[in-house]
Design a protein around this motif. Structure first.
Motif, PDB file in Angstrom:
ATOM      1  N   ILE A 130       1.704  -3.872  15.879  1.00 35.33           N
ATOM      2  CA  ILE A 130       0.721  -4.791  16.647  1.00 35.33           C
ATOM      3  C   ILE A 130      -0.669  -4.493  15.654  1.00 35.33           C
ATOM      4  O   ILE A 130      -1.200  -5.602  15.309  1.00 35.33           O
ATOM      5  N   LEU A 131      -0.754  -3.617  15.322  1.00 34.22           N
ATOM      6  CA  LEU A 131      -1.970  -3.247  14.227  1.00 34.22           C
ATOM      7  C   LEU A 131      -1.895  -4.055  13.052  1.00 34.22           C
ATOM      8  O   LEU A 131      -2.930  -4.745  12.624  1.00 34.22           O
ATOM      9  N   ASP A 132      -0.790  -4.216  12.471  1.00 32.33           N
ATOM     10  CA  ASP A 132      -0.439  -4.991  11.191  1.00 32.33           C
ATOM     11  C   ASP A 132      -0.805  -6.321  11.645  1.00 32.33           C
ATOM     12  O   ASP A 132      -1.466  -7.060  10.612  1.00 32.33           O
ATOM     13  N   VAL A 133      -0.133  -6.961  12.683  1.00 34.71           N
ATOM     14  CA  VAL A 133      -0.389  -8.247  12.847  1.00 34.71           C
ATOM     15  C   VAL A 133      -1.894  -8.553  13.153  1.00 34.71           C
ATOM     16  O   VAL A 133      -2.384  -9.670  12.441  1.00 34.71           O
ATOM     17  N   LYS A 134      -2.454  -7.903  13.546  1.00 33.65           N
ATOM     18  CA  LYS A 134      -4.090  -7.658  13.678  1.00 33.65           C
ATOM     19  C   LYS A 134      -4.747  -7.951  12.542  1.00 33.65           C
ATOM     20  O   LYS A 134      -5.474  -8.614  12.210  1.00 33.65           O
ATOM     21  N   ILE A 135      -4.489  -6.885  11.724  1.00 28.53           N
ATOM     22  CA  ILE A 135      -5.201  -6.672  10.403  1.00 28.53           C
ATOM     23  C   ILE A 135      -4.735  -7.793   9.443  1.00 28.53           C
ATOM     24  O   ILE A 135      -5.659  -8.199   8.873  1.00 28.53           O
ATOM     25  N   TYR A 136      -3.574  -7.707   8.992  1.00 31.82           N
ATOM     26  CA  TYR A 136      -3.203  -8.629   8.068  1.00 31.82           C
ATOM     27  C   TYR A 136      -3.400 -10.085   8.522  1.00 31.82           C
ATOM     28  O   TYR A 136      -3.752 -11.027   7.490  1.00 31.82           O
ATOM     29  N   GLN A 141      -4.981   1.159   2.447  1.00 36.55           N
ATOM     30  CA  GLN A 141      -3.581   1.281   2.111  1.00 36.55           C
ATOM     31  C   GLN A 141      -2.882   2.191   3.187  1.00 36.55           C
ATOM     32  O   GLN A 141      -1.652   2.372   3.287  1.00 36.55           O
ATOM     33  N   LEU A 142      -3.542   2.589   4.173  1.00 40.13           N
ATOM     34  CA  LEU A 142      -3.021   3.491   5.232  1.00 40.13           C
ATOM     35  C   LEU A 142      -2.164   2.605   6.090  1.00 40.13           C
ATOM     36  O   LEU A 142      -1.153   3.033   6.550  1.00 40.13           O
ATOM     37  N   SER A 143      -2.498   1.279   6.181  1.00 37.82           N
ATOM     38  CA  SER A 143      -1.834   0.255   6.975  1.00 37.82           C
ATOM     39  C   SER A 143      -0.486   0.113   6.180  1.00 37.82           C
ATOM     40  O   SER A 143       0.677   0.099   7.092  1.00 37.82           O
ATOM     41  N   VAL A 144      -0.356   0.123   5.000  1.00 37.02           N
ATOM     42  CA  VAL A 144       0.884   0.031   4.093  1.00 37.02           C
ATOM     43  C   VAL A 144       1.685   1.308   4.448  1.00 37.02           C
ATOM     44  O   VAL A 144       2.852   1.177   4.883  1.00 37.02           O
ATOM     45  N   VAL A 145       1.259   2.547   4.410  1.00 32.97           N
ATOM     46  CA  VAL A 145       1.821   3.853   4.556  1.00 32.97           C
ATOM     47  C   VAL A 145       2.516   3.648   5.955  1.00 32.97           C
ATOM     48  O   VAL A 145       3.546   4.248   5.975  1.00 32.97           O
ATOM     49  N   SER A 167       9.556  -4.675   3.692  1.00 33.35           N
ATOM     50  CA  SER A 167       9.123  -5.721   2.933  1.00 33.35           C
ATOM     51  C   SER A 167       7.950  -6.181   3.302  1.00 33.35           C
ATOM     52  O   SER A 167       6.889  -6.504   2.513  1.00 33.35           O
ATOM     53  N   LEU A 168       7.577  -6.023   4.615  1.00 31.92           N
ATOM     54  CA  LEU A 168       6.081  -6.220   5.228  1.00 31.92           C
ATOM     55  C   LEU A 168       5.217  -5.314   4.489  1.00 31.92           C
ATOM     56  O   LEU A 168       4.024  -5.705   4.029  1.00 31.92           O
ATOM     57  N   GLY A 169       5.382  -4.278   4.359  1.00 30.83           N
ATOM     58  CA  GLY A 169       4.753  -3.274   3.751  1.00 30.83           C
ATOM     59  C   GLY A 169       4.373  -3.564   2.296  1.00 30.83           C
ATOM     60  O   GLY A 169       3.450  -3.538   1.782  1.00 30.83           O
ATOM     61  N   MET A 170       5.550  -3.777   1.402  1.00 28.63           N
ATOM     62  CA  MET A 170       5.295  -4.003   0.083  1.00 28.63           C
ATOM     63  C   MET A 170       4.621  -5.166  -0.444  1.00 28.63           C
ATOM     64  O   MET A 170       3.835  -5.048  -1.182  1.00 28.63           O
ATOM     65  N   VAL A 171       4.930  -6.217   0.440  1.00 25.64           N
ATOM     66  CA  VAL A 171       4.075  -7.336   0.162  1.00 25.64           C
ATOM     67  C   VAL A 171       2.579  -7.269   0.396  1.00 25.64           C
ATOM     68  O   VAL A 171       1.678  -7.615  -0.619  1.00 25.64           O
ATOM     69  N   HIS A 172       2.380  -6.591   1.376  1.00 24.28           N
ATOM     70  CA  HIS A 172       0.823  -6.313   1.377  1.00 24.28           C
ATOM     71  C   HIS A 172       0.299  -5.349   0.581  1.00 24.28           C
ATOM     72  O   HIS A 172      -0.947  -5.357   0.401  1.00 24.28           O
ATOM     73  N   TYR A 173       1.220  -4.522   0.177  1.00 23.55           N
ATOM     74  CA  TYR A 173       0.737  -3.745  -0.767  1.00 23.55           C
ATOM     75  C   TYR A 173       0.374  -4.126  -2.112  1.00 23.55           C
ATOM     76  O   TYR A 173      -0.714  -3.963  -2.706  1.00 23.55           O
ATOM     77  N   PHE A 201      -2.310   6.998  -4.850  1.00 26.18           N
ATOM     78  CA  PHE A 201      -1.155   7.179  -5.305  1.00 26.18           C
ATOM     79  C   PHE A 201      -0.204   7.621  -4.101  1.00 26.18           C
ATOM     80  O   PHE A 201       0.886   7.987  -4.402  1.00 26.18           O
ATOM     81  N   ALA A 202      -0.820   7.626  -3.014  1.00 28.00           N
ATOM     82  CA  ALA A 202      -0.009   8.005  -1.770  1.00 28.00           C
ATOM     83  C   ALA A 202       1.071   6.942  -1.317  1.00 28.00           C
ATOM     84  O   ALA A 202       2.175   7.016  -1.203  1.00 28.00           O
ATOM     85  N   ALA A 203       0.416   5.602  -1.297  1.00 26.69           N
ATOM     86  CA  ALA A 203       1.179   4.375  -1.040  1.00 26.69           C
ATOM     87  C   ALA A 203       2.437   4.425  -1.759  1.00 26.69           C
ATOM     88  O   ALA A 203       3.629   4.004  -1.335  1.00 26.69           O
ATOM     89  N   PRO A 204       2.239   4.350  -3.339  1.00 28.33           N
ATOM     90  CA  PRO A 204       3.640   4.156  -4.120  1.00 28.33           C
ATOM     91  C   PRO A 204       4.520   5.321  -3.856  1.00 28.33           C
ATOM     92  O   PRO A 204       5.740   5.115  -3.653  1.00 28.33           O
ATOM     93  N   SER A 205       4.154   6.590  -3.469  1.00 31.55           N
ATOM     94  CA  SER A 205       5.090   7.707  -3.449  1.00 31.55           C
ATOM     95  C   SER A 205       5.815   7.483  -1.883  1.00 31.55           C
ATOM     96  O   SER A 205       7.033   7.571  -1.929  1.00 31.55           O
TER      97      SER A 205
END
Lengths: 406, 626
Positions: A162-168, A188-192, A215-221, A250-254
């Motif tokens: 839900i937060l994703d939908v709102k923020i993205y 990047q915390l949203s991606v995490v 895929s949702l996370g990576m595209v926005h990342y 570097f947290a997000a790619p890990s």
């Protein structure tokens, strides 16, 4: 390198406020709970993020599974005790924080709203859900196939979406909150959040859901990474006090590498590439200590942002060592896990010895949210009057005013 | 005063060491000295000999010291050498600005203290040769600047001494700042005034902020001076060769060594067997490129040794810095194009040695992008940034060809992530990008380089030319064609050596096509291979011819490298202003305006400094009267 803070840290508050403040100061009495309620914000879940990932790291390092080549050989009683201690400690902290935060949601809802409007603070709204997902994953006794795991996963994953939908949605549609205006490393915390959800889903063997979240996370990342690297707005999006948040780079790619590992079942080339990218960014940040000098002057809650990215990197390096045996990968893993434990211990000690600094009066996220809150309550509802009369932030605002004058 | 002047004048006339100009000035402007009170003059002497404290806040102490020292200085001033010859326009510039400070805030300039202190310590030794020219120090520097820039019309004819002065201009770019030369001449028994020794040190030239480069330079390669700007070195004369030798010369090595790789691949690939290419071509080209790398590297190493300041300024140049990757990429190309008859396997340690400098340069450059500040990507993005990306892919290609596993993936991952960022940024053409060429320029061919090399590297890493490789290859091909249809590329631009660096992407695309055609072998791919190889060879040949024409017929292959010689404009920097604020105590608001006026325009500054010495001394007298 001089980066100005965009927050009104040094600007005196408007005159209307000051009258309100002085009135409040006069009738103020001290209570701990309202103080905490006013001071706490979602950024405090950085503590549980660190603890949760630490628990996960130890679970992976200690648990002897049949194919694990990295587990420390230890008697079963030993590892399960350690794991349970770490896990229950983080659970207690998480429950405590969640309780306080939900109380704040009830009594100070407008402050939550102000937090949501803050370009850094909004990203930390993901943190509670990520923490709960982590606690769920690192639980020593529940397996991912269990019904309770599935139910809990849904409970914790849906708010993230839900937060994703709102923020993205805010990013790519109209309004003032388009990406170049609000992008900062904390985004990047949203991606995490997405990637942690994907990882947990992959553990449940819900392949489609996990690929969807991944895929949702990576595209926005990708979008975020490019935007953050360009730094269109200069450096003023992030207050200097929050510089530790740069570690999220570097947290997000890990975490992406870990998620892809869980999805594909082996630490293959994409996972390795994400891990290497993370390693490079880590090296790149470590080489610029000047970036963090301003944030290091005084302990504050933002320091907890140092801890969990390192733990994440250590986790990814553990998986990497599992795939690529050898001296170098072993050295990387030992170094990173040692560093992560040290950082966590240091932060725990600092937090334990500085309980006052834990609720600082100049928290950058709180500063703006509290001002919004104050303004929106110039005509107060009876119930809220009770709380805000006793709240400590009038004192804080007064201090800010004094700072501005000096 | 007058009498001492008269006493000295016969000796002046007889002396061949004295620049005629200073003689002229002293002769013309004696009137200025007449108006001076003795005490003022002593104060002036004190200030130029660096006796007194730096801070204006202790003005009282200063005055007291003046009282104390006046007797001493009266007795000594007859023997002291107070003239200071600026070794370079930079110093002159610094002194100019500082002089303005000094005038306003009534303190001595910090800069002059060590110099004049040095001259003071030599009092005893120099008594015999000492001359008293009675010129306050900043004045001397200003005059010299006026001389060397030939702005004053009514100057007497030059003498050889002044020629020597001009040669000193390059000193600030020298590594040892001419210390060695001075020592040698000291050994010969010819004692020289030592004033310049401190000011010449490279530390004087702090790192030039990136904004200065944007302000002062223009053009797609940021190598043309804007009309409003001035440079530190003489622009009407050829500089020493090393100063004119840019780091972009390594582009030649890139161009030729990539040709060697192409001919190696043509000779060895299955799909191009029908061309019957001899491997000897590769051998010859490889040896040529080794020789080129050695020559260019040796010359540049000399530049590092002798003109380190110039190298530093190239490193701070937002576009040139990318060419610092070129030597290492050229070495990687050499390793890739090594003739099969020569050696088939290379030791793995070679790869690690070659990748280490690239890794550290990347940490530096990408770190600058990420952590913001003045060199963030949205500001410095330029097609030449591709050079800093390509190194990753070339390294990955070489490493994977040598059979390494993890290292190549590491560099490929880092390269891919940053390539994505750069690609998007360049395509966006952000308004904040100050260096992006407005019209087409050969530099755009660097767009082709990264994806074509990446496709080969990925094919090596994966072992087959799979979809990942094909995607990268087709992107490269599309970019190539979209650039190739705009044919009037090489028209209207000044040729520069950096163009060599822009040929290797074509060669890279040709090699990638050979690789692709060995997977998908049909008539179309074969034709494409032949065409691309021909085009790249022709381009390199054409560039070779152009280079030879420029080198031997036009003789302008190495023009003056303007971009390293832009002035610092240190007076505009906030640091100076702050310092000035500390010293400001006691000065009036009109002084502030005065200061701002002078600090704002260099032209005015120079004009102001040509005013007779009485100007200076009157100010001094005013200050001591306070």
């Amino acid at each position: 390198m001089e980066i100005q803070t965009s927050l009104p840290k040094h600007s005196p508050p408007p005159p209307i406020e000051q009258t309100v403040v002085s009135k409040l100061v006069a009738e103020r009495t001290k209570h701990l709970v309202p103080l905490i309620l006013t001071r706490i914000h979602a950024g405090y879940f950085r503590i549980t993020l660190s603890l949760g990932w630490q628990a996960l790291l130890w679970k992976i390092l200690l648990q002897p599974t049949q194919d694990s080549k990295i587990a420390i050989r230890a008697p079963k009683v030993f590892y399960s005790t350690i794991l349970t201690i770490i896990w229950s400690f983080s659970l207690v902290i998480l429950i405590l924080l969640s309780l306080l935060y939900s109380l704040k949601c009830i009594f100070r809802f407008s402050m939550i709203k102000a937090e949501f409007m803050h370009h850094v603070g909004v990203n930390y709204l993901f943190a509670p859900w990520i923490s709960w997902l982590l606690i769920l994953e690192s639980a020593p006794f529940v397996t991912p196939k269990h019904v309770s795991f599935v139910i809990l996963w849904w409970i914790f994953a849906i708010p993230v979406i839900i937060l994703d939908v709102k923020i993205y949605g805010q990013w790519f549609t109209k309004g003032k909150r388009f990406l170049t205006a609000v992008a900062n490393p904390a985004s990047q915390l949203s991606v995490v959040g997405n990637l942690v959800g994907a990882r947990a889903a992959a553990k449940m063997e819900w392949r489609e859901v996990s690929v969807f979240l991944f895929s949702l996370g990576m595209v926005h990342y990708l979008v975020l990474f490019v935007t953050l690297y360009q730094r269109l707005s200069g450096g003023d999006r992030l207050p200097a006090m929050l510089r530790p948040v740069f570690f999220l780079f570097f947290a997000a790619p890990s975490v992406a590498s870990l998620a892809w590992y869980s999805i594909s079942g082996s630490f293959d080339t994409p996972s390795k590439m994400l891990f290497f990218l993370s390693l490079f960014l880590f090296a790149s940040l470590i080489c610029r200590p000047a970036l963090f000098r301003k944030a290091m002057r005084r302990f504050n809650i933002a320091w907890w942002a140092y801890s969990y990215p390192i733990t994440l990197l250590a986790l990814a390096s553990a998986r990497y060592e599992q795939e690529v045996q050898g001296g170098v990968s072993r050295a990387i893993r030992l170094l990173l896990s040692g560093l992560s434990v040290l950082v966590l211990l240091g932060l725990l000690l600092l937090t334990a010895f500085n309980p006052k600094l834990l609720l600082p009066d100049n928290d950058p996220i709180l500063l703006t949210t509290a001002l919004c809150f104050q303004l929106s309550f110039s005509h107060r509802t009876p119930m809220l009057t009770m709380w805000s009369n006793e709240g400590p932030f009038p004192k804080r605002i007064k201090r800010v005013g004094q700072k501005g004058k000096s | 005063m007058e009498s001492s002047k008269e006493n000295n004048s016969p000796r002046e006339d007889s002396s061949e060491e004295l620049p005629s100009l200073i003689r002229a000035i002293t002769a013309h402007e004696v009137a200025g000295f007449d108006s001076l009170k003795d005490r003022d003059d002593s104060k002036g002497r004190l200030q130029s000999t660096g006796f007194h404290p730096l801070s204006a806040s202790v003005f009282g102490i200063e005055a007291a010291e003046t009282e104390d020292q006046s007797g001493l200085s009266k007795s000594q001033r007859m023997h002291s050498v107070s003239i200071s010859m600026p070794p370079s326009p930079i110093e002159a510039h610094i002194q100019n600005t500082k002089r303005v400070l000094f005038r306003d805030t009534e303190t001595i300039l910090g800069n002059s203290v060590p110099n004049s202190a040095a001259s003071y310590t030599n009092f005893g030794a120099q008594t015999k040769q000492a001359r008293f020219y009675s010129q306050p120090m900043p004045k001397g520097s200003v005059l010299n600047e006026a001389i060397s820039s030939e702005k004053s019309a009514n100057l007497p004819p030059r003498n050889p001494r002044i020629e020597k002065l001009r040669d000193n201009r390059y000193d600030s770019f020298k590594t040892w700042s001419g210390k060695l030369e001075r020592q040698i001449s000291n050994l010969r028994g010819k004692r020289q005034p030592e004033q310049g020794s401190h000011a010449q040190q490279p530390a004087q030239m702090e790192s030039v902020p990136v904004d200065r480069y944007f302000d002062a330079l223009e053009g797609p390669e940021l190598d043309t001076l804007r009309a409003s700007e001035e440079i530190l070195l003489p622009d009407d004369k050829q500089w020493p060769f090393l100063l004119r030798f840019p780091v972009s010369s390594f582009g030649i090595c890139l161009g030729v060594s990539s040709q060697a790789i192409m001919w190696k691949t043509l000779a060895s690939s299955e799909s191009t067997k029908f061309l019957h290419v001899s491997p000897d071509i590769n051998l010859v080209l490889w040896f040529i490129s080794v020789a080129l790398v050695v020559i260019v590297a040796a010359v540049y190493a000399l530049k590092v040794i002798f003109y380190f300041e110039a190298v530093r300024r190239e490193y701070y140049h937002p576009i040139r810095v990318n060419f610092f990757f070129a030597p290492w990429i050229a070495l990687l190309f050499l390793a890739l194009g090594i003739p099969p008859s020569f050696s088939n396997t290379l030791h793995a340690s070679l790869w690690y040695i070659l990748m280490t400098p690239i890794f550290f340069l990347e940490l530096k450059i990408y770190g600058q992008w990420m952590s913001g500040g003045q060199r963030r990507l949205s500001k410095v993005a330029n097609p030449s940034n591709h050079l800093s990306i390509v190194g990753n892919f070339v390294g990955a290609l070489l490493g994977a060809s040598m059979g390494l596993k993890e290292g190549p993936v590491f560099f490929f991952a880092v390269g891919l992530a940053h390539y994505t960022v750069l690609f998007v940024t360049l395509y966006q053409r952000l308004p904040t990008n100050e260096t992006l060429p407005k019209e087409l320029h050969p530099v755009f061919f660097l767009f082709v380089a990264a994806p074509s090399v990446a496709s080969m590297a990925w094919a090596r890493i994966q072992g087959t030319f799979d979809y990942g490789s094909r995607i990268a290859y087709f992107i490269a091909l599309f970019l190539y064609f979209s650039l190739a249809v705009r044919v009037n590329f090489f028209r209207g631009f000044r040729f520069s050596l950096a163009w060599w660096a822009y040929t290797f992407p074509m060669t890279g695309a040709a090699i990638a096509t050979i690789r692709y055609s060995s997977v998908v072998t049909n008539l179309v791919t074969k034709i494409l291979t032949v065409i691309l190889c021909l085009v790249s060879t022709l381009t390199v040949t054409a560039l070779l011819v152009t280079t030879i024409i420029h080198a031997f017929i036009l003789r302008d292959l190495f023009p003056n490298d303007i971009s390293i010689a832009i002035s610092d404009r240190s007076d505009r920097r906030p640091k100076t202003t702050r310092r000035w604020y500390h010293r400001r105590s006691g000065s009036s608001e009109s002084n502030v305006e005065h200061y701002l006026k002078f600090s704002n325009s260099d032209g005015k500054d120079i004009e102001a400094s040509v005013c007779p010495p009485s100007c200076n001394n009157q100010e001094l007298s005013a200050s001591s009267a306070k």
